[in-house]
Write an enzyme that holds these catalytic residues in place. Structure first.
Site, PDB file in Angstrom:
ATOM      1  N   THR A 143      32.562  39.015  48.674  1.00 38.04           N
ATOM      2  CA  THR A 143      33.992  38.974  48.983  1.00 38.04           C
ATOM      3  C   THR A 143      34.265  38.194  50.269  1.00 38.04           C
ATOM      4  O   THR A 143      33.385  38.081  51.133  1.00 38.04           O
ATOM      5  CB  THR A 143      34.504  40.424  49.152  1.00 38.04           C
ATOM      6  OG1 THR A 143      35.787  40.414  49.734  1.00 38.04           O
ATOM      7  CG2 THR A 143      33.603  41.238  50.066  1.00 38.04           C
ATOM      8  N   ASP A 144      35.506  37.736  50.430  1.00 38.99           N
ATOM      9  CA  ASP A 144      35.891  37.083  51.689  1.00 38.99           C
ATOM     10  C   ASP A 144      36.097  38.102  52.813  1.00 38.99           C
ATOM     11  O   ASP A 144      36.229  37.728  53.976  1.00 38.99           O
ATOM     12  CB  ASP A 144      37.148  36.224  51.507  1.00 38.99           C
ATOM     13  CG  ASP A 144      38.376  37.008  51.048  1.00 38.99           C
ATOM     14  OD1 ASP A 144      38.262  38.224  50.782  1.00 38.99           O
ATOM     15  OD2 ASP A 144      39.468  36.394  50.956  1.00 38.99           O
ATOM     16  N   GLU A 145      36.099  39.405  52.457  1.00 37.39           N
ATOM     17  CA  GLU A 145      36.365  40.417  53.485  1.00 37.39           C
ATOM     18  C   GLU A 145      35.234  40.498  54.512  1.00 37.39           C
ATOM     19  O   GLU A 145      35.415  41.045  55.597  1.00 37.39           O
ATOM     20  CB  GLU A 145      36.614  41.785  52.846  1.00 37.39           C
ATOM     21  CG  GLU A 145      37.778  41.726  51.878  1.00 37.39           C
ATOM     22  CD  GLU A 145      38.347  43.081  51.497  1.00 37.39           C
ATOM     23  OE1 GLU A 145      38.258  44.030  52.276  1.00 37.39           O
ATOM     24  OE2 GLU A 145      38.900  43.160  50.391  1.00 37.39           O
ATOM     25  N   LYS A 186      29.254  45.177  52.033  1.00 36.99           N
ATOM     26  CA  LYS A 186      29.089  43.913  51.300  1.00 36.99           C
ATOM     27  C   LYS A 186      28.418  42.866  52.209  1.00 36.99           C
ATOM     28  O   LYS A 186      27.561  42.106  51.755  1.00 36.99           O
ATOM     29  CB  LYS A 186      30.459  43.379  50.820  1.00 36.99           C
ATOM     30  CG  LYS A 186      31.087  44.168  49.700  1.00 36.99           C
ATOM     31  CD  LYS A 186      30.290  44.165  48.396  1.00 36.99           C
ATOM     32  CE  LYS A 186      30.246  42.829  47.711  1.00 36.99           C
ATOM     33  NZ  LYS A 186      29.618  42.934  46.365  1.00 36.99           N
TER      34      LYS A 186
HETATM   35  P1  NAD Z   1      35.142  47.230  40.113  1.00 44.11           P
HETATM   36  O1  NAD Z   1      35.183  48.372  41.080  1.00 44.11           O
HETATM   37  O2  NAD Z   1      36.282  47.036  39.182  1.00 44.11           O
HETATM   38  O3  NAD Z   1      33.824  47.364  39.203  1.00 44.11           O
HETATM   39  C1  NAD Z   1      32.573  47.720  39.737  1.00 44.11           C
HETATM   40  C2  NAD Z   1      31.656  48.095  38.569  1.00 44.11           C
HETATM   41  O4  NAD Z   1      30.365  48.426  39.123  1.00 44.11           O
HETATM   42  C3  NAD Z   1      32.125  49.323  37.775  1.00 44.11           C
HETATM   43  O5  NAD Z   1      32.061  49.059  36.385  1.00 44.11           O
HETATM   44  C4  NAD Z   1      31.149  50.417  38.188  1.00 44.11           C
HETATM   45  O6  NAD Z   1      30.920  51.391  37.169  1.00 44.11           O
HETATM   46  C5  NAD Z   1      29.887  49.610  38.502  1.00 44.11           C
HETATM   47  N1  NAD Z   1      29.009  50.314  39.450  1.00 44.11           N
HETATM   48  C6  NAD Z   1      29.370  50.908  40.618  1.00 44.11           C
HETATM   49  N2  NAD Z   1      28.299  51.480  41.180  1.00 44.11           N
HETATM   50  C7  NAD Z   1      27.230  51.206  40.394  1.00 44.11           C
HETATM   51  C8  NAD Z   1      25.841  51.515  40.466  1.00 44.11           C
HETATM   52  N3  NAD Z   1      25.332  52.235  41.473  1.00 44.11           N
HETATM   53  N4  NAD Z   1      25.023  51.058  39.490  1.00 44.11           N
HETATM   54  C9  NAD Z   1      25.526  50.328  38.443  1.00 44.11           C
HETATM   55  N5  NAD Z   1      26.831  50.038  38.308  1.00 44.11           N
HETATM   56  C10 NAD Z   1      27.678  50.462  39.281  1.00 44.11           C
HETATM   57  O7  NAD Z   1      34.863  45.943  41.004  1.00 44.11           O
HETATM   58  P2  NAD Z   1      35.426  44.454  40.808  1.00 44.11           P
HETATM   59  O8  NAD Z   1      36.754  44.362  41.418  1.00 44.11           O
HETATM   60  O9  NAD Z   1      35.218  44.029  39.415  1.00 44.11           O
HETATM   61  O10 NAD Z   1      34.415  43.660  41.754  1.00 44.11           O
HETATM   62  C11 NAD Z   1      33.166  43.177  41.263  1.00 44.11           C
HETATM   63  C12 NAD Z   1      32.417  42.514  42.390  1.00 44.11           C
HETATM   64  O11 NAD Z   1      33.169  41.430  42.903  1.00 44.11           O
HETATM   65  C13 NAD Z   1      32.123  43.434  43.569  1.00 44.11           C
HETATM   66  O12 NAD Z   1      30.838  43.168  44.040  1.00 44.11           O
HETATM   67  C14 NAD Z   1      33.169  43.052  44.597  1.00 44.11           C
HETATM   68  O13 NAD Z   1      32.701  43.270  45.900  1.00 44.11           O
HETATM   69  C15 NAD Z   1      33.344  41.583  44.305  1.00 44.11           C
HETATM   70  N6  NAD Z   1      34.670  41.025  44.630  1.00 44.11           N
HETATM   71  C16 NAD Z   1      35.806  41.633  44.146  1.00 44.11           C
HETATM   72  C17 NAD Z   1      37.053  41.073  44.436  1.00 44.11           C
HETATM   73  C18 NAD Z   1      38.334  41.673  43.905  1.00 44.11           C
HETATM   74  O14 NAD Z   1      39.422  41.225  44.289  1.00 44.11           O
HETATM   75  N7  NAD Z   1      38.294  42.646  43.001  1.00 44.11           N
HETATM   76  C19 NAD Z   1      37.138  39.924  45.226  1.00 44.11           C
HETATM   77  C20 NAD Z   1      35.954  39.336  45.694  1.00 44.11           C
HETATM   78  C21 NAD Z   1      34.731  39.899  45.376  1.00 44.11           C
END
Ligand code: NAD
Length: 348
Positions: free
Chosen positions: A131-133, A160
């Site tokens: 993430t950008d955070e 992260k």
């Molecule tokens: P989300 O919370 O919607 O999904 C996370 C998934 O990971 C879920 O399906 C959950 O069941 C699974 N999970 C959690 N803990 C787990 C574990 N211990 N073992 C196996 N599976 C596990 O998240 P998202 O918004 O889809 O984000 C996905 C990735 O992208 C993350 O790494 C996040 O940091 C990154 N990201 C998200 C955003 C955003 O705006 N949503 C932006 C930049 C980066």
């Protein structure tokens, strides 16, 4: 390609798995199904022979290792994480476990597999999705580049950031072909109803107040999720091991302007029964502690090196998103009622 995706029942992961399968790849979807994971987000892929779903926890090193050894992936795309900033403030412990320890387990398992499997050694990639955070907060000016110093503020961002450092260390120390991507805020289909954009749409639909932190002056750079997924596929295919790629939407908005835009779209696409504007439902609530003021990505590198740029702008992307939540009410109603957590099925 054989692709091991973690977190493929989450928001971005489910969109990514769908894209990978549409492109003819074979996916093992490894997900713990936490509160944020939802099998219904990939129910259309349930009987697809190219989609295998395994319920598993990244914190269980044995299961992670064995699943990778058996599946023999060409690429690993690591998205699983605890991802909600507010939850990280209330209970950081699980963020340390999944985001840091879980990533460590995955890197270790990937390294053993990669070192022992000659057949995929040259093609193998490990894409760590971040993430950008991790970069902290910007003032009124400036952009986050790949060289920006890390300065995370929330427990989520710190966990992260830590996992990003681990991923780079496994490249620099062991030569594992790791690539890191850092993306801005995503929005679009299948986003869990606790995140800002679905919150606004669903509060409108349920005639509830729409909460905005502080004065709504925090700025985020919004990217349509399918654009992010296309960037991830391009990075894992064409990116350079050891490199970082920032991904952004070039779409900066103050929260208050974002919420007003969504309310206006709702006025047009699903008018209130009393004919009043949805913006009447907006209310301001106490700010989140440590709330970063502004995030904005400089996505020049991925554009110049890999030719990627977003296809959706805010007009088309927000409209598609509102339409999706209007058309898929059973998906989010099942989450709000808690029903989705009762519907977990065995490993398929
Ligand atoms: P989300 O919370 O919607 O999904 C996370 C998934 O990971 C879920 O399906 C959950 O069941 C699974 N999970 C959690 N803990 C787990 C574990 N211990 N073992 C196996 N599976 C596990 O998240 P998202 O918004 O889809 O984000 C996905 C990735 O992208 C993350 O790494 C996040 O940091 C990154 N990201 C998200 C955003 C955003 O705006 N949503 C932006 C930049 C980066």
């Amino acid at each position: 390609m054989q692709i091991f995706v973690t977190g493929g029942a989450g928001f971005i992961g489910s969109n990514l798995v769908r894209l990978l399968i549409e492109q003819g790849h074979s996916v093992l979807n490894f997900d713990k199904l936490t509160y944020a994971g939802n099998r219904n987000s990939v129910s259309d892929l349930e009987s697809n022979p190219n989609h295998r779903f395994v319920i598993g926890d990244l914190c269980d090193a044995d299961v992670v290792g064995k699943t990778i050894e058996q599946f023999k992936p060409t690429w690993i795309m690591h998205l699983a994480a605890e991802s909600h900033v507010d939850r990280s403030i209330d209970g950081p412990s699980q963020f340390i476990q999944t985001n840091i320890v879980g990533t460590f387990n995955l890197l270790n398992a990937a390294k053993s597999y990669w070192q022992s499997t000659e057949s995929v050694r040259h093609q193998f990639r490990f894409l760590h999705v971040s993430t950008d955070e991790v970069y902290g907060s910007l003032g009124a000016d400036g952009l986050f580049s790949e060289e920006t110093r890390y300065d995370p503020h929330s427990p989520y961002a710190a966990s992260k950031a830590s996992s990003d450092h681990l991923a780079r260390a496994w490249h620099d120390t062991y030569g594992l072909p790791v690539i890191v991507s850092n993306c801005s805020n995503n929005y679009g289909p299948y986003q869990f109803p606790e995140k800002l954009i679905p919150v606004v749409i669903l509060k409108c639909l349920r005639n509830e107040t729409i909460p905005i932190y502080g004065k709504g002056e925090n700025v985020r750079d919004w990217l349509f999720v399918q654009d992010h997924c296309e960037a991830l596929l391009q990075i894992v295919r064409d990116g350079h091991p050891g490199e970082t790629y920032n991904i952004g939407g070039n779409n900066e908005l103050r929260n208050i302007d974002l919420v007003n835009s969504l309310c206006e779209l709702m006025d047009e696409m699903h008018p209130r029964a009393d004919g009043k504007p949805y913006a009447d439902q907006i209310t301001f609530v106490s700010d989140r502690p440590g709330h970063d003021l502004r995030y904005a990505i400089d996505a020049t590198k991925i554009k110049e090196k890999l030719g990627w740029q977003p296809k959706q702008d805010r007009v088309s992307g927000f409209r598609k998103t509102v339409q999706w939540y209007l058309d898929n009410q059973s998906w989010w109603k099942n989450i709000l009622s808690g029903g989705y957590q009762l519907e977990r099925q065995g490993n398929g």
